[in-house]
Design a protein around this motif. Sequence first.
Motif, PDB file in Angstrom:
ATOM      1  N   LEU A 138       0.805  -1.226   0.000  1.00 59.71           N
ATOM      2  CA  LEU A 138       0.000   0.000   0.000  1.00 59.71           C
ATOM      3  C   LEU A 138       0.835   1.272   0.000  1.00 59.71           C
ATOM      4  CD1 LEU A 138      -2.887  -0.987   2.458  1.00 59.71           C
ATOM      5  CD2 LEU A 138      -2.843  -1.057  -0.034  1.00 59.71           C
ATOM      6  N   HIS A 139       1.948   1.279   0.730  1.00 59.73           N
ATOM      7  CA  HIS A 139       2.751   2.498   0.805  1.00 59.73           C
ATOM      8  C   HIS A 139       3.240   2.920  -0.585  1.00 59.73           C
ATOM      9  CE1 HIS A 139       5.472   5.500   2.500  1.00 59.73           C
ATOM     10  NE2 HIS A 139       6.360   5.079   1.630  1.00 59.73           N
ATOM     11  N   LYS A 140       3.682   1.950  -1.367  1.00 59.83           N
ATOM     12  CA  LYS A 140       4.179   2.271  -2.718  1.00 59.83           C
ATOM     13  C   LYS A 140       3.048   2.769  -3.608  1.00 59.83           C
ATOM     14  CE  LYS A 140       8.018  -1.054  -2.603  1.00 59.83           C
ATOM     15  NZ  LYS A 140       7.773  -1.560  -1.235  1.00 59.83           N
ATOM     16  N   LEU A 141       1.834   2.226  -3.422  1.00 59.98           N
ATOM     17  CA  LEU A 141       0.699   2.668  -4.224  1.00 59.98           C
ATOM     18  C   LEU A 141       0.283   4.094  -3.868  1.00 59.98           C
ATOM     19  CD1 LEU A 141      -1.532  -0.546  -4.165  1.00 59.98           C
ATOM     20  CD2 LEU A 141      -0.124   0.300  -6.055  1.00 59.98           C
ATOM     21  N   ILE A 142       0.426   4.452  -2.587  1.00 66.07           N
ATOM     22  CA  ILE A 142      -0.017   5.772  -2.131  1.00 66.07           C
ATOM     23  C   ILE A 142       1.057   6.831  -2.356  1.00 66.07           C
ATOM     24  CG2 ILE A 142      -0.740   7.116  -0.116  1.00 66.07           C
ATOM     25  CD1 ILE A 142      -1.866   4.458   1.029  1.00 66.07           C
ATOM     26  N   PHE A 143       2.307   6.516  -1.949  1.00 71.43           N
ATOM     27  CA  PHE A 143       3.370   7.522  -1.974  1.00 71.43           C
ATOM     28  C   PHE A 143       4.385   7.323  -3.100  1.00 71.43           C
ATOM     29  CE2 PHE A 143       1.924   7.357   2.463  1.00 71.43           C
ATOM     30  CZ  PHE A 143       1.683   8.706   2.701  1.00 71.43           C
ATOM     31  N   HIS A 144       4.271   6.209  -3.817  1.00 73.18           N
ATOM     32  CA  HIS A 144       5.225   5.894  -4.886  1.00 73.18           C
ATOM     33  C   HIS A 144       6.646   5.819  -4.303  1.00 73.18           C
ATOM     34  CE1 HIS A 144       1.980   6.258  -7.714  1.00 73.18           C
ATOM     35  NE2 HIS A 144       1.682   7.453  -7.222  1.00 73.18           N
ATOM     36  N   ASN A 145       7.568   6.652  -4.734  1.00 70.96           N
ATOM     37  CA  ASN A 145       8.942   6.582  -4.243  1.00 70.96           C
ATOM     38  C   ASN A 145       9.241   7.588  -3.123  1.00 70.96           C
ATOM     39  OD1 ASN A 145       9.664   4.544  -6.081  1.00 70.96           O
ATOM     40  ND2 ASN A 145      10.008   6.045  -7.691  1.00 70.96           N
ATOM     41  N   LYS A 146       8.208   8.257  -2.635  1.00 70.43           N
ATOM     42  CA  LYS A 146       8.415   9.227  -1.571  1.00 70.43           C
ATOM     43  C   LYS A 146       8.434   8.538  -0.206  1.00 70.43           C
ATOM     44  CE  LYS A 146       6.043  12.913  -4.120  1.00 70.43           C
ATOM     45  NZ  LYS A 146       4.881  13.845  -4.115  1.00 70.43           N
ATOM     46  N   LEU A 147       9.100   9.177   0.735  1.00 70.28           N
ATOM     47  CA  LEU A 147       9.171   8.689   2.120  1.00 70.28           C
ATOM     48  C   LEU A 147       9.514   7.197   2.180  1.00 70.28           C
ATOM     49  CD1 LEU A 147       5.960  10.472   3.444  1.00 70.28           C
ATOM     50  CD2 LEU A 147       8.319  11.274   3.627  1.00 70.28           C
ATOM     51  N   PRO A 148      10.639   6.775   1.631  1.00 71.05           N
ATOM     52  CA  PRO A 148      10.961   5.346   1.556  1.00 71.05           C
ATOM     53  C   PRO A 148      11.157   4.679   2.904  1.00 71.05           C
ATOM     54  CG  PRO A 148      12.864   6.686   0.961  1.00 71.05           C
ATOM     55  CD  PRO A 148      11.705   7.623   1.055  1.00 71.05           C
TER      56      PRO A 148
END
Length: 529
Positions: free
Chosen positions: A478-488
């Motif tokens: 979910l994190h990648k879907l929401i923020f893409h490459n931000k806040l890794p």
Amino acid sequence: MSVKNCKDNKKSKSTRKGYATSVKWSPNKVLLQVFILVTCLKILLIPIYYSTDFEVHRNWLAITHSLPIQEWYINTKSEWTLDYPPLFAWFEYLLSHLAKLVDTEMLEVDNLNYASSGTVFFQRGSVILLDILFACGVREIGKVFCNSSDSYTIFVILSLCNMGLLVVDHIHFQYNGFLLGILLLAIANVSRKNNQISMLQGTLWFALLLNLKHIYLYVAPAFAVWLLKSYCVNSNCFLKRLCELASIVFATLLISFGPFISQLSQVLLRLFPFKRGLVHAYWAANVWALYIGLDKAVATTLKLLGWIKATKTAVMTGGLVQEQSLIVLPTPTPVVTLLLTLISILPTLYSLFFKEDCDKNPKQFIRCLVLCALSSFMFGWHVHEKAILTAIVPLCVLAVIDKDDARIFLILSSAGHTALLPLLHPNNLTPLKILMLLTSMVVSLLAISRKFKQHLLRYHETIYVISLPFLTVYETVLHKLIFHNKLPFLPQAITSTYCAVGIGYSWLLYYYMFLRYNENIEGQKEKKE
């Protein structure tokens, strides 16, 4: 006595004898079957992803094989310098002589990041083979504490199939299994209080363990107090027995550190690198994860209100091993973390030594040991996330014989294992991570619920445990879907802080149970009087 009664008595004795024989022989069969099955799984994991720890241990093979002893703790050709105690260095040295039969190039110090197929199979295979020692530890401690084949079977399954060990050793890559096996052997031997030879053997096992990996200093206070009280104080020859224990520890230290005495300061500097900062590259799920998370939240709020200027965005959240200062809250020092750790373990050590009958119950010794491990994990300096296994694995044996311990085990193992999963960061491991976590949690819950014939977790504890797989889904998908490459680093930070809540809750609750047990014993004695 009638003839019928005599026959019934003979039949009863025969039945009891048959049951005893079954209990005596069936555990070994169960142990072998489970060990073979889990070994097959480990073999299937050989070609999977491995971390930088793979290169760490390959480099240590090369250092100990190719360089003179005087350079083992000085060499800096690779950034992965030797930072385990000397006995582990000797272990790598012995292992390197087998490695040269497979691929001599892996033993070249200059061959950084060398990973031929032979190297991979050798190093993976060595971890798998050494897990025999872990199985031996499981067998011995099970013989001491498990009073039925049912308890023993569940214990063997939960131990040998431990998800944390599969993640850390057989995917991420380390040698924790055989070290935890030695820990279990030490616990099993010192728990046989009426056997002097066994307690000395347990002392030797633990002395060897400390010289293999110094992380086990976490539980050394529990061993010291237990041996001092049950082996020395409760005997008629205190000084003699104390000298026996001291001579075992001193002889082991001499053999391990003796060849490095001229460079002892350098060795200690490698073992205790206080310059590495408060937290490891990936936060352990402890008090400091919560503390740093709070600092970030407060700093962000103050920044939005315009009360502070722009701050560095990756303070202790950049995934790097480094010294950094917090933004708002005071930055803890190594001395502060040491004091907090000592203060947190003192009550349990006091109870183990001074409370009557506490020293006569090996289960209280293991509880004290688990609390020491958890206290050190919660407050220690630069704690590695893998250190939670030092508490989870010994607790496993009590989880199959006492429902209070089982309740703590379910929460602690679920949170502790979930906190390890971000170590496996490649995207293609996402299905495996979720499958392993769900399988581990379901098997543990079903096995322990069946054992005690009841659901042990309270309503809020059940909600917390059930929510953990969703945390992994967020971290991996979910994190990648929401923020893409931000806040890794955000998913790891959230995982660590959320799991720290569960581990901290387990620690506090277990402490309460441990101290309450002692009060109950004293209360029962007063009533009898």
